[in-house]
Design an enzyme around this catalytic site. Structure first.
Site, short mmCIF file in Angstrom:
data_model
loop_
_atom_site.label_atom_id
_atom_site.label_comp_id
_atom_site.label_asym_id
_atom_site.label_seq_id
_atom_site.Cartn_x
_atom_site.Cartn_y
_atom_site.Cartn_z
N ASP A 1 0.77 -1.18 -0.09
CA ASP A 1 -0.02 -0.06 -0.06
C ASP A 1 0.84 1.29 -0.02
O ASP A 1 2.11 1.02 0.27
CB ASP A 1 -0.84 0.05 1.21
N ASP B 1 -0.19 5.09 0.98
CA ASP B 1 -0.41 6.08 1.91
C ASP B 1 -0.38 5.47 3.36
O ASP B 1 -1.22 4.51 3.53
CB ASP B 1 -1.55 6.85 1.77
#
Ligand code: MG
Length: 228
Positions: free
Chosen positions: A9, A11
Site C-alpha cells: 500500500d 499512503d
C-alpha cells in the site's frame, strides 16, 4: 518459476502522507463554505476511496464537488509535509537485491499515485504503481491482482496499514504484513487476521526469511511480531 513479488500500500505504509491528505480533505469543505470534520475523524478513514470518505462527513449532493476540490488542492500540495517513512528506501533496495519484484497497490487513482511516488523519490525503487481506476477497491483483491499481472510476478506478501489492505491481501492469496504507523492501530489490524502486525517495516525481511520464499531456510522464530 516467475519472480516473487511484494505488494505495498502507499499512503500510511511507504509514505507518511496522512497530514497532507487530511489537510486537503478538510480544505475542500472550507472552499465550499462547509464546516470541516475534525482531523482525527478524517485520519481514521484514510484508505477508503475519496468519494466514500466524503460521504461519511457530507451530504451526498456535495460529495462530487468536495472530491473535485480535493483532487485540485492535493495535486498541488501532496508533497508539502509527506515523506517516505524511515528506512523505506533502504528496505526497497534490499528487497530488490534479493530478487523481489516490487509494486504499489493503492486506492488512489494511478496518476495521483505516480505523482506522489515520484515526488517522494521512490519511482526508481518500484517496478509498478497500480492505482484503483474505476474497479472494485480494497478489500477486494482487484488492485493487487492487476499489480501482479503488470509485474508478471508471483505475489507473496501484501504490506499495508489498514484492515482493507489485510483483507485485499488475503483475498488475493498473499501473506499479509500490517504496520501500525499509518491509519489503523494494532488492535483493529489484528482483528483482520494478518500474518504479522508490527510498529514499522523492520520485521519484513525477517518474515520473508522465515517464509523461505527466496532460497531462505524455513526457520520460524516468530521473534518480534505478533501473529494475527
Ligand atoms: Mg494506507
Amino acid at each position: 518459476m516467475s519472480r516473487p513479488a511484494i505488494v505495498f500500500d502507499l499512503d500510511g505504509t511507504l509514505v507518511d502522507s496522512l497530514p497532507d491528505i487530511v489537510f486537503s480533505f478538510r480544505w475542500s469543505f472550507g472552499a465550499l463554505g462547509l464546516e470541516a470534520p475534525p482531523e482525527a475523524a478524517v485520519r481514521a478513514q484514510v484508505g477508503l476511496p475519496l468519494e466514500a470518505m466524503y460521504a461519511l462527513f457530507a451530504p451526498l449532493a456535495a460529495v462530487r464537488d468536495l472530491a473535485a476540490g480535493y483532487r485540485r488542492h492535493y495535486a498541488e500540495h501532496l508533497a508539502n509535509r509527506s515523506r517516505p517513512f524511515p528506512g523505506v528506501e533502504v528496505l526497497l533496495g534490499a528487497l530488490r537485491e534479493r530478487g523481489y519484484a516490487l509494486a504499489v497497490a493503492t486506492t488512489k487513482q494511478t496518476p495521483m499515485a505516480l505523482r506522489l511516488v515520484t515526488a517522494m523519490g521512490l519511482d526508481d525503487a518500484l517496478d509498478h504503481v497500480q492505482g484503483t481506476d474505476g474497479f472494485a477497491h480494497k478489500p477486494a483483491p482487484d488492485v493487487i491482482e492487476r499489480a501482479l499481472v503488470a509485474l508478471g510476478a508471483d505475489g507473496r506478501w501484501m504490506v499495508g496499514d489498514t484492515t482493507h489492505d489485510v483483507g485485499a491481501g488475503k483475498a488475493a492469496g498473499l501473506r499479509t504484513y500490517a504496520v501500525t504507523w499509518g491509519t489503523h492501530d494494532a488492535v483493529r489490524l489484528r482483528a483482520a487476521g494478518p500474518d504479522v502486525v508490527a510498529s514499522d517495516l523492520s520485521g519484513l525481511l525477517p518474515a520473508l526469511d522465515r517464509d523461505g520464499t527466496v532460497g531462505g531456510e524455513d526457520h520460524r522464530t516468530g521473534k518480534g511480531e505478533s501473529a494475527g
